[in-house]
Write an enzyme that holds these catalytic residues in place. Structure first.
Site, PDB file in Angstrom:
ATOM      1  N   ARG A  59       0.829  -1.223   0.000  1.00  0.00           N
ATOM      2  CA  ARG A  59       0.000   0.000   0.000  1.00  0.00           C
ATOM      3  C   ARG A  59       0.858   1.265   0.000  1.00  0.00           C
ATOM      4  NH1 ARG A  59      -1.698   2.889   4.183  1.00  0.00           N
ATOM      5  NH2 ARG A  59      -1.579   1.181   5.671  1.00  0.00           N
ATOM      6  N   TYR A 113     -11.567  16.502 -19.051  1.00  0.00           N
ATOM      7  CA  TYR A 113     -12.383  15.296 -18.902  1.00  0.00           C
ATOM      8  C   TYR A 113     -13.517  15.581 -17.902  1.00  0.00           C
ATOM      9  CZ  TYR A 113     -13.554  10.746 -16.925  1.00  0.00           C
ATOM     10  OH  TYR A 113     -14.234   9.670 -16.447  1.00  0.00           O
ATOM     11  N   ASP A 185      -2.495  17.364 -17.401  1.00  0.00           N
ATOM     12  CA  ASP A 185      -2.908  16.002 -17.727  1.00  0.00           C
ATOM     13  C   ASP A 185      -2.414  15.736 -19.150  1.00  0.00           C
ATOM     14  OD1 ASP A 185      -4.320  13.775 -18.645  1.00  0.00           O
ATOM     15  OD2 ASP A 185      -6.098  14.226 -17.461  1.00  0.00           O
ATOM     16  N   LYS A 210      -5.367   4.694 -20.443  1.00  0.00           N
ATOM     17  CA  LYS A 210      -5.458   5.029 -21.877  1.00  0.00           C
ATOM     18  C   LYS A 210      -4.205   4.547 -22.630  1.00  0.00           C
ATOM     19  CE  LYS A 210      -9.029   7.162 -20.186  1.00  0.00           C
ATOM     20  NZ  LYS A 210     -10.232   6.437 -19.919  1.00  0.00           N
TER      21      LYS A 210
END
Ligand code: PLP
Length: 392
Positions: A59, A113, A185, A210
């Site tokens: 983690r 987005y 981004d 993507k």
């Protein structure tokens, strides 16, 4: 053989972060473990206190598979380090939370987005972090819009879905004058087509779901930049439990090895389709920076190495006719994603930008008859035949 120090991007994609293990595995194996053992207490302490780089607890991101792909991603974007996340939205959320506190302000520039818009517009205000949304054409007003509590200017390097290209160096110059971080981004453009860090950007995020993953079979995100800026983001990732699972990290590392060849092929086919679409009588507008008449072409030529595999276009037709056209496509799968080997198609008003009000969409030119395609790696003539029959 003397080792070359300035390696090219394709070489980084194949080799960065990987070393042969004791069995000679040609890239870092999947260490699918939640925790790692130590020979003695001092060795644990050395890793916990950061004196020794090692594995500890997954983690925390201290897992060899995760650390290897992070080194590869850092090398590919030209950053000092990278943290990987369970999704692109997780990477964005941790970045905003780590760099802003209650009372702070973000400027979101250009189209983004729909999920990013929702995060900034409806989620972060609950924590006292507000956002001003500006159009990409409003660059002259950027300086005046930066307030004393503005911490971040955020934008997509190739915007979704208008394929707008913003002048990165100009935005960086304005933001730096006000001591504000620039976070971008780079999902649509990819590091093959654009290197934002080299243009002065502070942090780069990607949805690795993507192009970096590239096969529609993984969900992930990454943030890349200097160690100093990334440090607080690491703590948010750790405490929100947002790290990418090792199985996914291994799949991502595998995909990154072919990133350059894939993206160059996506670019080449998208250019051909965009050039043919613009000539088609049923099409009013094509958004693709590789078209000489597109708004961002000159900036794109200056700051990009390629124009991407994403194209959006507007047809002369009603909402229903647009949906019918999409439904007639056979090789393009109707899906709200992008960047994969198979071609995908979506109507932004139905999926990615469904949650924007119609006034917001109109302001941004996201019209009902807009179609966005993610050009895959099929034979380009087959893709064109499919588009042509659907346009009839
Ligand atoms: N950024 C862009 C440009 C996107 O298109 C998306 C998703 O479609 C995201 C971020 C969010 O990524 P994820 O779905 O991996 O959370």
């Amino acid at each position: 053989m003397k080792k070359k120090t300035n390696l090219g991007l394709a070489t980084h994609c194949v080799h960065a972060g990987d070393t042969l293990d004791e069995h000679g595995a040609v890239f870092t194996p999947l260490y699918n473990f939640s925790t790692f053992g130590f020979p003695d207490t001092q060795s644990v302490l050395d890793v916990v206190e950061g004196r020794v780089e090692g594995s500890l607890y997954t983690r925390y991101g201290l897992n060899p598979t995760i650390q290897a792909v992070e080194k590869k991603l850092a090398a590919i974007e030209g950053g000092e380090a990278a943290w990987i996340f369970s999704s692109g939205m997780a990477a964005e959320t941790a970045t905003f939370l780590a760099r802003c506190k209650s009372g702070d302000h973000i400027i979101c520039f250009g189209d983004v987005y729909g999920g990013t818009y929702e995060l900034l517009d409806t989620c972060l205000p609950n924590l006292g972090i507000t956002t001003t949304f500006m159009l990409g054409s409003e660059i002259n007003q950027l300086s005046d819009s930066i307030k004393s509590n503005t911490r971040i200017v955020f934008f997509e390097t190739l915007t979704n879905p208008n394929m707008e290209v913003l002048d990165i160096a100009a935005i960086v110059t304005i933001a730096k004058k006000h001591d504000v971080l620039v976070v971008v981004d780079n999902t649509f453009a990819t590091p093959v087509n654009l290197n934002p860090l080299a243009l002065g950007v502070d942090l780069v995020v990607h949805s690795t779901t993507k192009y970096l993953g590239g096969h529609s079979d993984l969900t992930g995100g990454v943030v890349i930049g200097s160690k100093e800026l990334l440090k607080p983001i690491w703590h948010w990732r750790k405490n929100l439990g947002q790290v990418m699972a090792p199985e996914v990290a291994h799949l991502l590392a595998r995909s990154l090895r072919t990133l350059v060849v894939r993206v160059n092929a996506h670019n080449a086919s998208a250019q051909i389709l965009a050039e043919r679409l613009i000539e088609h009588p049923r099409i009013i507008k094509v958004n693709y920076p590789g078209l000489p008449d597109s708004v961002g072409h000159n900036i794109a030529k200056r700051q990009m190495n390629g124009f991407s595999g994403m194209v959006s276009f507007v047809i002369d037709g009603s909402t229903q006719e647009t949906a019918d056209l999409v439904d007639r496509l056979k090789l393009f799968t109707i899906a709200p994603s992008l960047g994969s080997v198979e071609s995908l198609v979506t109507q932004p008003i139905i999926t990615t930008h469904h949650n924007l009000t119609s006034a917001e969409r109109t302001k941004r030119g996201i019209v009902d008859s807009m179609i966005r395609i993610s050009v895959g790696l099929e034979d380009v003539e087959d893709l064109w035949d499919d588009l042509e029959q659907a346009l009839k």
